[in-house]
Write a protein that holds these residues in place. Structure first.
Motif, PDB file in Angstrom:
ATOM      1  N   LEU A 176      27.773 -28.039  79.788  1.00 46.98           N
ATOM      2  CA  LEU A 176      28.124 -26.614  78.990  1.00 46.98           C
ATOM      3  C   LEU A 176      26.986 -26.191  78.134  1.00 46.98           C
ATOM      4  O   LEU A 176      26.706 -25.165  78.115  1.00 46.98           O
ATOM      5  N   ASP A 177      26.444 -27.291  77.468  1.00 48.08           N
ATOM      6  CA  ASP A 177      25.273 -27.016  76.406  1.00 48.08           C
ATOM      7  C   ASP A 177      24.200 -26.189  77.133  1.00 48.08           C
ATOM      8  O   ASP A 177      23.813 -25.289  76.707  1.00 48.08           O
TER       9      ASP A 177
ATOM     10  N   GLN B 194      34.458 -18.365  80.202  1.00 49.08           N
ATOM     11  CA  GLN B 194      35.611 -17.965  79.839  1.00 49.08           C
ATOM     12  C   GLN B 194      36.596 -19.076  79.341  1.00 49.08           C
ATOM     13  O   GLN B 194      37.139 -18.900  78.099  1.00 49.08           O
ATOM     14  N   PRO B 195      36.981 -20.053  80.147  1.00 56.26           N
ATOM     15  CA  PRO B 195      37.893 -21.053  79.965  1.00 56.26           C
ATOM     16  C   PRO B 195      37.449 -21.769  78.533  1.00 56.26           C
ATOM     17  O   PRO B 195      38.341 -22.417  77.906  1.00 56.26           O
ATOM     18  N   HIS B 196      36.057 -21.862  78.284  1.00 52.73           N
ATOM     19  CA  HIS B 196      35.759 -22.507  76.974  1.00 52.73           C
ATOM     20  C   HIS B 196      35.182 -21.487  75.836  1.00 52.73           C
ATOM     21  O   HIS B 196      34.950 -21.571  74.974  1.00 52.73           O
TER      22      HIS B 196
ATOM     23  N   LEU C 179      34.898 -22.357  72.098  1.00 52.24           N
ATOM     24  CA  LEU C 179      33.680 -22.915  71.560  1.00 52.24           C
ATOM     25  C   LEU C 179      32.686 -22.066  70.908  1.00 52.24           C
ATOM     26  O   LEU C 179      32.409 -20.988  71.577  1.00 52.24           O
ATOM     27  N   PRO C 180      32.090 -22.317  69.711  1.00 56.26           N
ATOM     28  CA  PRO C 180      31.271 -21.389  69.113  1.00 56.26           C
ATOM     29  C   PRO C 180      29.993 -20.890  70.048  1.00 56.26           C
ATOM     30  O   PRO C 180      29.740 -19.750  70.143  1.00 56.26           O
TER      31      PRO C 180
ATOM     32  N   VAL D  95      27.269 -16.664  73.173  1.00 56.17           N
ATOM     33  CA  VAL D  95      26.927 -16.121  74.560  1.00 56.17           C
ATOM     34  C   VAL D  95      27.343 -14.952  74.983  1.00 56.17           C
ATOM     35  O   VAL D  95      26.863 -13.600  75.282  1.00 56.17           O
ATOM     36  N   ALA D  96      28.838 -14.829  74.810  1.00 53.44           N
ATOM     37  CA  ALA D  96      29.197 -13.566  75.026  1.00 53.44           C
ATOM     38  C   ALA D  96      29.093 -12.299  74.123  1.00 53.44           C
ATOM     39  O   ALA D  96      28.805 -11.264  74.505  1.00 53.44           O
ATOM     40  N   ASP D  97      29.047 -12.814  73.096  1.00 50.77           N
ATOM     41  CA  ASP D  97      28.311 -11.675  71.912  1.00 50.77           C
ATOM     42  C   ASP D  97      27.025 -11.340  72.083  1.00 50.77           C
ATOM     43  O   ASP D  97      26.765 -10.068  72.144  1.00 50.77           O
TER      44      ASP D  97
END
Length: 425
Positions: free
Chosen positions: A365-366, A399-401, A404-405, A410-412
């Protein structure tokens, strides 16, 4: 505000469909705000059952509902960005339901033109050069638009191409059908990049009609097995893609050069992968590699010279991703990104987004978040529905994660960085 207690919410897989991703994202924003479905429904003036059906991927939301949800749930534009994706899904569904609209993609509309091409009498397919300033200028314009399309996206270049087609297509179809077909093929490719799948289908079928009348079996086979088959895959119909790729291969038997055969077989592999047939996909890819090894640039048509190791790595990455082989997909995207020239900006962005999705599926994920930012950076300067749609699919993987900050960042970042999606026309 109290959250309703009762039946556990239906689990959603955001990457399964547009409906699942939209539903999952609305559910995430709603629970983050501490609202029940009934409370959200009251605030956006709909019944709670409609909220439930949208959150469980049973209904596509309307534009007005999405706009109200984004405002009430403090979406920051994250829901508004999905509007063009939702509209494309609406168009695809209307095409599957047989609605007679010229703006929608319909698989069945390809059957008769492909049969006409198969039954046509082939010729050498070689057009004698025409010493004409208008033809020379048109060919130069086509190459210029192709180059700009890779760098800027179809939102910037399609209006110029459409104007050229409107003014020159009838005369070019007579004097230089190879140039006219090249323009129509590019127009189809750019229409896909605009999210206008029905328009892309019309352009490709117009090009196929020209090659059928001209008797160019080889270029016609490419339009059938690569252009139209890729479009079918893009619109969620892998079985039609498989039929088209097979028809293209059979119809060009004895005519196809190694690179053309490799391009056709690559789409065959993609269709098998989408259908979950690992053995058939692997067999097709082995044939592709053998074909490319036999290819000699001087013996290939000019229009296929783009297809090489970088494009093969890209196609293999998509195959492996569809088959659930995420480490192999990551390896092939690395290969493609290493080989692609820097002016293939759209392809670099799409492959980087695919790499981020593969990393997410592999549990890295990272690294996925770092790669996702790179994909967004590459996409930022493009006016391309297809690229930003690929970014949306990448965000659906993350999205399922969303709690997590690093995922929220990333979305922002995507909302703040990317241009608005071009709305499908």
């Amino acid at each position: 505000m109290a959250i309703q207690v009762g039946q556990a919410p239906k689990p959603l897989l955001p990457t399964r469909s547009v409906l699942d991703y939209v539903g999952a994202h609305i559910r995430y924003l709603r629970t983050r705000c501490g609202l029940s479905q009934a409370e959200l429904g009251a605030r956006i003036f709909v019944h709670r059952d409609l909220v439930r059906r949208i959150e469980t991927a049973e209904r596509l939301p309307s534009r007005e509902l999405v706009e109200r949800c984004d405002q009430v749930l403090n979406g920051g534009g994250s829901l508004l960005r999905l509007l063009p994706v939702i509209e494309r899904e609406r168009l695809l569904r209307s095409g599957r339901n047989g609605e007679p609209q010229s703006t929608v993609f319909r698989s069945a509309a390809m059957d008769r033109p492909v049969l006409d091409w198969l039954l046509a009498t082939p010729s050498s397919g070689r057009c004698p050069p025409v010493e004409d300033d208008a033809v020379t200028r048109a060919a130069a314009t086509l190459e210029q638009l192709r180059s700009q399309d890779h760098v800027r996206g179809a939102g910037a270049t399609y209006p110029m191409l459409a104007a050229t087609l409107h003014g020159r297509l009838p005369s070019l179809a007579t004097t230089a059908p190879h140039v006219a077909t090249g323009m129509l093929e590019l127009a189809g490719y750019e229409a896909v990049d605009l999210g206008a799948d029905g328009l892309a289908q019309r352009h490709y079928l117009h090009a196929l009609d020209l090659m059928t009348r001209f008797g160019n079996r080889l270029y016609g086979g490419y339009l059938v097995a690569v252009s139209l088959a890729h479009l079918a895959l893009h619109c969620g119909d892998p079985r039609q893609a498989l039929r088209l790729a097979t028809a293209g291969l059979q119809g060009t038997e004895g005519h196809a050069t190694p690179a053309v055969r490799a391009a056709l077989r690559t789409v065959l592999a993609r269709a098998h992968a989408r259908l979950g047939d690992e053995a058939a996909c692997a067999a097709a890819l082995l044939h592709v590699e053998a074909d490319l090894a036999r290819s000699r640039p001087g013996d290939e048509p000019e229009w296929i010279t783009y297809f090489g190791e970088a494009d093969l790595a890209d196609e293999k990455a998509h195959c492996f991703f569809d088959l659930g082989m995420y480490d192999l997909a990551y390896r092939e995207t690395n290969m493609a990104l290493h080989l692609l020239p820097p002016d293939r900006v759209r392809r670099i962005s799409i492959d980087t987004a695919l790499q981020a999705a593969a990393l997410t599926r592999a549990g890295r994920l990272d690294q996925a978040c770092v790669t996702a930012r790179h994909a967004i950076d590459h996409a930022a300067g493009l006016a391309s529905f297809r690229t930003t749609h690929r970014i949306v699919l990448m965000l659906a993987e993350l999205q399922p994660h969303a709690n997590l900050p690093e995922v929220r960042e990333v979305a922002d970042y995507a909302c703040a960085t990317l241009q608005p999606l071009v709305t499908p026309a």
